[in-house]
Design an enzyme around this catalytic site. Structure first.
Site, PDB file in Angstrom:
ATOM      1  N   GLU A  65       0.822  -1.215   0.000  1.00  0.00           N
ATOM      2  CA  GLU A  65       0.000   0.000   0.000  1.00  0.00           C
ATOM      3  C   GLU A  65       0.854   1.263   0.000  1.00  0.00           C
ATOM      4  OE1 GLU A  65      -0.422  -2.629   1.935  1.00  0.00           O
ATOM      5  OE2 GLU A  65      -2.500  -3.326   1.758  1.00  0.00           O
ATOM      6  N   PHE A  98     -10.502  -7.603  15.650  1.00  0.00           N
ATOM      7  CA  PHE A  98      -9.478  -8.020  14.695  1.00  0.00           C
ATOM      8  C   PHE A  98      -9.137  -6.864  13.740  1.00  0.00           C
ATOM      9  CE2 PHE A  98      -8.797 -10.119  10.435  1.00  0.00           C
ATOM     10  CZ  PHE A  98      -7.534 -10.623  10.712  1.00  0.00           C
ATOM     11  N   GLN A  99      -7.877  -6.546  13.640  1.00  0.00           N
ATOM     12  CA  GLN A  99      -7.346  -5.493  12.752  1.00  0.00           C
ATOM     13  C   GLN A  99      -7.818  -4.082  13.113  1.00  0.00           C
ATOM     14  OE1 GLN A  99      -8.286  -6.909   8.724  1.00  0.00           O
ATOM     15  NE2 GLN A  99      -6.261  -7.829   8.609  1.00  0.00           N
ATOM     16  N   VAL A 152      15.735   8.463  -2.631  1.00  0.00           N
ATOM     17  CA  VAL A 152      16.472   9.174  -1.579  1.00  0.00           C
ATOM     18  C   VAL A 152      17.705   8.335  -1.286  1.00  0.00           C
ATOM     19  CG1 VAL A 152      16.421   9.759   0.886  1.00  0.00           C
ATOM     20  CG2 VAL A 152      14.516  10.380  -0.603  1.00  0.00           C
ATOM     21  N   PHE A 193      24.558   6.602   1.208  1.00  0.00           N
ATOM     22  CA  PHE A 193      24.299   7.964   1.688  1.00  0.00           C
ATOM     23  C   PHE A 193      24.501   8.034   3.208  1.00  0.00           C
ATOM     24  CE2 PHE A 193      21.853  11.812   2.538  1.00  0.00           C
ATOM     25  CZ  PHE A 193      22.206  12.614   1.459  1.00  0.00           C
TER      26      PHE A 193
HETATM   27  C1  LIG Z   1      18.767  13.511   0.314  1.00  0.00           C
HETATM   28  C2  LIG Z   1      18.196  14.860  -0.005  1.00  0.00           C
HETATM   29  C3  LIG Z   1      19.028  15.949  -0.150  1.00  0.00           C
HETATM   30  C4  LIG Z   1      18.521  17.204  -0.511  1.00  0.00           C
HETATM   31  N1  LIG Z   1      19.383  18.247  -0.730  1.00  0.00           N
HETATM   32  C5  LIG Z   1      18.896  19.408  -1.245  1.00  0.00           C
HETATM   33  C6  LIG Z   1      19.774  20.459  -1.640  1.00  0.00           C
HETATM   34  O1  LIG Z   1      20.987  20.364  -1.542  1.00  0.00           O
HETATM   35  N2  LIG Z   1      19.228  21.556  -2.167  1.00  0.00           N
HETATM   36  C7  LIG Z   1      17.884  21.713  -2.316  1.00  0.00           C
HETATM   37  O2  LIG Z   1      17.446  22.738  -2.829  1.00  0.00           O
HETATM   38  N3  LIG Z   1      17.047  20.766  -1.913  1.00  0.00           N
HETATM   39  C8  LIG Z   1      17.518  19.612  -1.405  1.00  0.00           C
HETATM   40  N4  LIG Z   1      16.641  18.621  -1.057  1.00  0.00           N
HETATM   41  C9  LIG Z   1      15.197  18.882  -1.177  1.00  0.00           C
HETATM   42  C10 LIG Z   1      14.710  19.752  -0.012  1.00  0.00           C
HETATM   43  O3  LIG Z   1      14.510  18.933   1.115  1.00  0.00           O
HETATM   44  C11 LIG Z   1      13.402  20.480  -0.370  1.00  0.00           C
HETATM   45  O4  LIG Z   1      12.415  19.549  -0.685  1.00  0.00           O
HETATM   46  C12 LIG Z   1      13.554  21.444  -1.553  1.00  0.00           C
HETATM   47  O5  LIG Z   1      14.676  22.274  -1.404  1.00  0.00           O
HETATM   48  C13 LIG Z   1      12.325  22.304  -1.656  1.00  0.00           C
HETATM   49  O6  LIG Z   1      12.223  22.792  -2.944  1.00  0.00           O
HETATM   50  P1  LIG Z   1      11.211  23.954  -3.318  1.00  0.00           P
HETATM   51  O7  LIG Z   1      11.413  25.114  -2.416  1.00  0.00           O
HETATM   52  O8  LIG Z   1      11.357  24.172  -4.772  1.00  0.00           O
HETATM   53  O9  LIG Z   1       9.770  23.276  -3.150  1.00  0.00           O
HETATM   54  P2  LIG Z   1       8.692  23.243  -1.976  1.00  0.00           P
HETATM   55  O10 LIG Z   1       9.298  22.853  -0.690  1.00  0.00           O
HETATM   56  O11 LIG Z   1       7.590  22.439  -2.491  1.00  0.00           O
HETATM   57  O12 LIG Z   1       8.212  24.761  -1.825  1.00  0.00           O
HETATM   58  C14 LIG Z   1       7.397  25.375  -2.780  1.00  0.00           C
HETATM   59  C15 LIG Z   1       6.858  26.685  -2.207  1.00  0.00           C
HETATM   60  O13 LIG Z   1       6.154  27.350  -3.241  1.00  0.00           O
HETATM   61  C16 LIG Z   1       4.877  27.790  -2.749  1.00  0.00           C
HETATM   62  N5  LIG Z   1       3.988  27.825  -3.904  1.00  0.00           N
HETATM   63  C17 LIG Z   1       3.331  26.806  -4.498  1.00  0.00           C
HETATM   64  N6  LIG Z   1       2.672  27.245  -5.572  1.00  0.00           N
HETATM   65  C18 LIG Z   1       2.927  28.561  -5.673  1.00  0.00           C
HETATM   66  C19 LIG Z   1       2.565  29.571  -6.617  1.00  0.00           C
HETATM   67  N7  LIG Z   1       1.794  29.300  -7.676  1.00  0.00           N
HETATM   68  N8  LIG Z   1       3.037  30.815  -6.421  1.00  0.00           N
HETATM   69  C20 LIG Z   1       3.812  31.108  -5.350  1.00  0.00           C
HETATM   70  N9  LIG Z   1       4.177  30.207  -4.425  1.00  0.00           N
HETATM   71  C21 LIG Z   1       3.756  28.945  -4.605  1.00  0.00           C
HETATM   72  C22 LIG Z   1       4.515  26.784  -1.682  1.00  0.00           C
HETATM   73  O14 LIG Z   1       3.594  27.341  -0.779  1.00  0.00           O
HETATM   74  C23 LIG Z   1       5.888  26.485  -1.056  1.00  0.00           C
HETATM   75  O15 LIG Z   1       6.173  27.394  -0.019  1.00  0.00           O
HETATM   76  C24 LIG Z   1      17.122  17.372  -0.679  1.00  0.00           C
HETATM   77  C25 LIG Z   1      16.280  16.283  -0.484  1.00  0.00           C
HETATM   78  C26 LIG Z   1      16.803  15.040  -0.179  1.00  0.00           C
HETATM   79  C27 LIG Z   1      15.870  13.875  -0.039  1.00  0.00           C
HETATM   80  C1  LIG Z   2      12.350   4.762   4.946  1.00  0.00           C
HETATM   81  C2  LIG Z   2      13.702   5.294   5.245  1.00  0.00           C
HETATM   82  N1  LIG Z   2      14.546   4.593   6.014  1.00  0.00           N
HETATM   83  C3  LIG Z   2      15.799   5.058   6.271  1.00  0.00           C
HETATM   84  C4  LIG Z   2      16.204   6.253   5.762  1.00  0.00           C
HETATM   85  C5  LIG Z   2      17.595   6.784   6.048  1.00  0.00           C
HETATM   86  N2  LIG Z   2      18.369   6.715   4.784  1.00  0.00           N
HETATM   87  C6  LIG Z   2      18.512   7.771   3.970  1.00  0.00           C
HETATM   88  S1  LIG Z   2      19.367   7.438   2.597  1.00  0.00           S
HETATM   89  C7  LIG Z   2      19.583   5.836   3.069  1.00  0.00           C
HETATM   90  C8  LIG Z   2      20.392   4.892   2.230  1.00  0.00           C
HETATM   91  C9  LIG Z   2      19.831   4.644   0.897  1.00  0.00           C
HETATM   92  O1  LIG Z   2      20.503   3.543   0.369  1.00  0.00           O
HETATM   93  P1  LIG Z   2      20.384   3.128  -1.133  1.00  0.00           P
HETATM   94  O2  LIG Z   2      18.990   3.108  -1.567  1.00  0.00           O
HETATM   95  O3  LIG Z   2      21.171   1.878  -1.329  1.00  0.00           O
HETATM   96  O4  LIG Z   2      21.078   4.341  -1.893  1.00  0.00           O
HETATM   97  P2  LIG Z   2      22.631   4.786  -1.813  1.00  0.00           P
HETATM   98  O5  LIG Z   2      22.680   5.962  -0.925  1.00  0.00           O
HETATM   99  O6  LIG Z   2      23.423   3.627  -1.340  1.00  0.00           O
HETATM  100  O7  LIG Z   2      22.954   5.136  -3.221  1.00  0.00           O
HETATM  101  C10 LIG Z   2      18.986   5.589   4.307  1.00  0.00           C
HETATM  102  C11 LIG Z   2      19.036   4.289   5.023  1.00  0.00           C
HETATM  103  C12 LIG Z   2      15.268   6.982   4.992  1.00  0.00           C
HETATM  104  N3  LIG Z   2      15.556   8.172   4.473  1.00  0.00           N
HETATM  105  N4  LIG Z   2      14.048   6.458   4.723  1.00  0.00           N
END
Ligand SMILES: Cc1cc2nc3c(=O)[nH]c(=O)nc-3n(C[C@H](O)[C@H](O)[C@H](O)COP(=O)(O)OP(=O)(O)OC[C@H]3O[C@@H](n4cnc5c(N)ncnc54)[C@H](O)[C@@H]3O)c2cc1C
Ligand SMILES: Cc1ncc(C[n+]2csc(CCOP(=O)(O)OP(=O)(O)O)c2C)c(N)n1
Length: 575
Positions: free
Chosen positions: A51, A113-114, A383, A468
């Site tokens: 799911e 149950f559940q 991720v 990571f």
């Molecule tokens: C492992 C990992 C590493 C990451 N590293 C980075 C990184 O190095 N750099 C990075 O940038 N991000 C990184 N991220 C992503 C980060 O966590 C955020 O999700 C991202 O930066 C947010 O992008 P955003 O501001 O474009 O979008 P959002 O967080 O979605 O923000 C959008 C904003 O726009 C507003 N909005 C929506 N529609 C409109 C509209 N029509 N007009 C005006 N406002 C509007 C919303 O209200 C909101 O405030 C990473 C994520 C992961 C999983």
């Molecule tokens: C559901 C969940 N569990 C644990 C984490 C912590 N976490 C972030 S990245 C990562 C490793 C991801 O490993 P993989 O998919 O093999 O990618 P790699 O970084 O090795 O390329 C973990 C365990 C998470 N973000 N989400």
């Protein structure tokens, strides 16, 4: 009294509103709903194997189409499994309705149950979550849920006991139209005048744009031209901002470019447009910060701002542009662009594939994939390190799309998001950039590709580690532990599951085998043995140097090679 059941009315309401499918796993308590779908040809049941995948798939569907998408789980464990995916949808602000089936209504409260309490369980990952305890509530509760998901953008949940679903409905005519509201929101005239005054009086202006710039590309580029402003983007804005953009200076943040960082740090005025970029440390301390966002509650959430305006990007810029005078100061833009080109070259230089060298640089894989993929390909990235490679090496062009779990940050997102992308966009090429850990976490979804006949291409970055996390451990100065993966042969697993399975061992195989997979008329998995520690710890940085520095992870993530600090680590740690 109509013979229509509540479940039939529910399905009719969804279908009438244009919902074409429901993702889920069947179950006793959902029988009324699945049976109602069986009898119609305007709405489909999309069976997945977990799911959580149903929720991720619905989220991808909604993100790409901008329309309401629906997922469902049976009572108790079935709908508990939805939760992580729903968190992702909710935090990414995509309109998703979840149908959480509930145990028989006379049993609620008996520890049956559940038994669980969906209204409590889903409270944190939804804008609306209500139990339907009698037929008279339908379709009103459903309509409120749908409207809330669309208007507030996020998740709405209805908990529906299996027995209530099978009872006779009392209402006949559900509402038909549920369009995604797209109001034009503009700051008041005096606010626009204030905004224009701030910008007209400044010379060194930088724009930080995010996903809220979707649909406003023309206005954004015109704005940057008038202001001579470099445009930095946040990750979720990449697909909307990066392309056809002569002002692009890359992303900022842990995975970003030093040029993005510098452009923000060196400006006098930072203009934030539709972004919720979360990392405080990357905002300038001395600049005047102006933020425009559709949601007032977002203003000043990530950094102290000097001015905040509520408006949608397009309408606000349309009102603002005629009031702006041309900025003649070019140096800030020029310096930022030159810096960007240098940073880009530094990253490109790492994306090489010398014949015979093993293991393969993952950067090279994504660079080649970027070249080979269709002009309108849809990518999803797990991720983990695949998010890094996607951010840096996938080129957006206005047609391509990029999905990830960017806000919620959950592993195993890429494959189920690819399922939602492919189901909702059957003619498009869909590529999942999967980590070996991420793929294994929802491995059963490979079977969904076969069952649903979805030609998704899964590229697995096989580094035999939770790489990571390993980077984070190294950066934190602790020994790697619990990050090894004793992986199977994923290509063989894919073959056994009825997919094309390919293994890439050397750089010279990357191009031909990716080409073969992309051309394959059906689902394919390409397992690529990549370097485990591609982003190694720069040896010159000690734990003491980063103690108390909240961006400690950055030194690991941003260095391309151990001996080569190409990015922000140097700027932040050694200034
Ligand atoms: C492992 C990992 C590493 C990451 N590293 C980075 C990184 O190095 N750099 C990075 O940038 N991000 C990184 N991220 C992503 C980060 O966590 C955020 O999700 C991202 O930066 C947010 O992008 P955003 O501001 O474009 O979008 P959002 O967080 O979605 O923000 C959008 C904003 O726009 C507003 N909005 C929506 N529609 C409109 C509209 N029509 N007009 C005006 N406002 C509007 C919303 O209200 C909101 O405030 C990473 C994520 C992961 C999983
Ligand atoms: C559901 C969940 N569990 C644990 C984490 C912590 N976490 C972030 S990245 C990562 C490793 C991801 O490993 P993989 O998919 O093999 O990618 P790699 O970084 O090795 O390329 C973990 C365990 C998470 N973000 N989400």
């Amino acid at each position: 009294m109509s013979k229509k059941t509540v479940a039939e009315l529910l399905v009719e309401t969804l279908a009438g509103a244009g919902v074409e499918r429901i993702y889920g796993v069947a179950g006793d308590s959902l029988n009324g709903i699945t049976d109602s779908i069986r009898k119609r040809d305007d709405i489909q049941w999309i069976p997945v194997h977990h799911e959580e995948a149903a929720a991720f798939a619905a989220g991808a569907d909604a993100h790409l189409s901008g329309r309401l998408a629906v997922c469902a789980g049976s009572c108790g464990p079935g709908n508990l499994h939805l939760i992580n995916g729903l968190y992702d949808c909710h935090r990414s602000r995509v309109p998703v309705l979840a149908i959480a089936a509930q145990i028989p209504s006379p049993e609620i409260g008996s520890g049956y149950f559940q038994e669980t309490h969906p209204e409590q369980l889903f409270a944190q990952c939804s804008h609306y979550c209500e139990l339907v305890s009698q037929p008279e509530q339908m379709p009103r509760v459903l309509e409120i849920a749908m409207q809330t998901a669309l208007s507030r953008r996020g998740v709405a949940v209805i908990a529906l006991p299996g027995d209530v679903a099978l009872r006779a409905a009392t209402a006949h005519q559900p509402r038909r139209h549920f369009p995604q509201p797209t109001p034009c929101v503009c700051p008041a005239g005096d606010e626009i005048a204030t905004l224009a005054k701030i910008l007209n009086e400044a010379t060194k202006i930088t724009i930080l744009g995010g996903a809220g710039c979707a649909g406003a590309h023309t206005e954004l580029i015109e704005l940057a031209g008038k202001l001579k402003a470099p445009i930095v983007h946040a990750m979720r804005g990449k697909e909307f901002i990066e392309y056809d953009n002569p002002f692009d200076v890359g992303m900022t943040g842990l995975l970003g470019f030093s040029s993005g960082y510098h452009a923000m740090m060196n400006c006098d005025v930072l203009l934030m447009l539709g972004t919720d970029f979360p990392y405080q440390q990357f905002f300038p301390k001395d600049a005047t910060i102006v933020q425009i966002d559709l949601r007032g509650e977002q203003l000043g959430r990530r950094t102290k701002i000097d001015y905040g305006f509520v408006g949608d990007t397009k309408t606000t810029l349309q009102a603002l542009l005629p009031k702006l005078v041309q900025n003649e100061f070019e140096e800030h833009l020029q310096a930022s662009r030159e810096h960007y080109q240098k940073a880009r070259k530094g990253l490109d230089d790492l994306a090489t594939g010398e014949p015979g060298t093993k293991p393969i640089h993952p950067q090279y894989v994504v660079r080649v994939l970027d070249e080979l993929a269709a002009t309108d390909a849809i990518f999803s990235c797990d991720v983990g390190t695949p998010t890094i490679w996607a951010a840096r090496y996938l080129t957006m062009n206005g047609q391509r799309r990029l999905l990830g779990s960017f806000t919620h940050g959950s592993m195993a997102n890429a494959l189920p998001q690819a399922i939602g992308a492919q189901v909702s966009h059957p003619g498009r090429q869909v590529v999942s950039l999967s980590g070996d850990g991420g793929l294994a976490m929802l491995l059963g979804e490979l079977l969904s590709l076969r069952q649903l006949q979805l030609p998704v291409k899964v590229v697995v970055f096989k580094n035999d580690a939770l790489a990571f996390v390993e980077l984070e451990m190294k950066a934190a100065g602790v020994l790697d532990f619990a990050t090894d993966l004793h992986n199977p042969d994923f290509a063989k697993i894919a073959e056994a599951a009825g997919l094309l399975g390919l293994t890439v061992d050397t750089p010279e195989q990357v191009r031909p085998l990716l080409t073969q997979a992309l051309k394959h008329d059906g689902p394919a998995l390409v397992e690529i043995r990549v370097h485990r520690q591609e982003l190694s710890m720069p040896p010159t940085i000690t734990l003491e140097q980063v103690t108390g520095f909240s961006l400690f992870m950055l030194k690991a993530v941003l260095s391309g090679h151990g001996d080569e600090l190409i990015d922000l680590a140097r700027i932040n740690l050694f200034r």
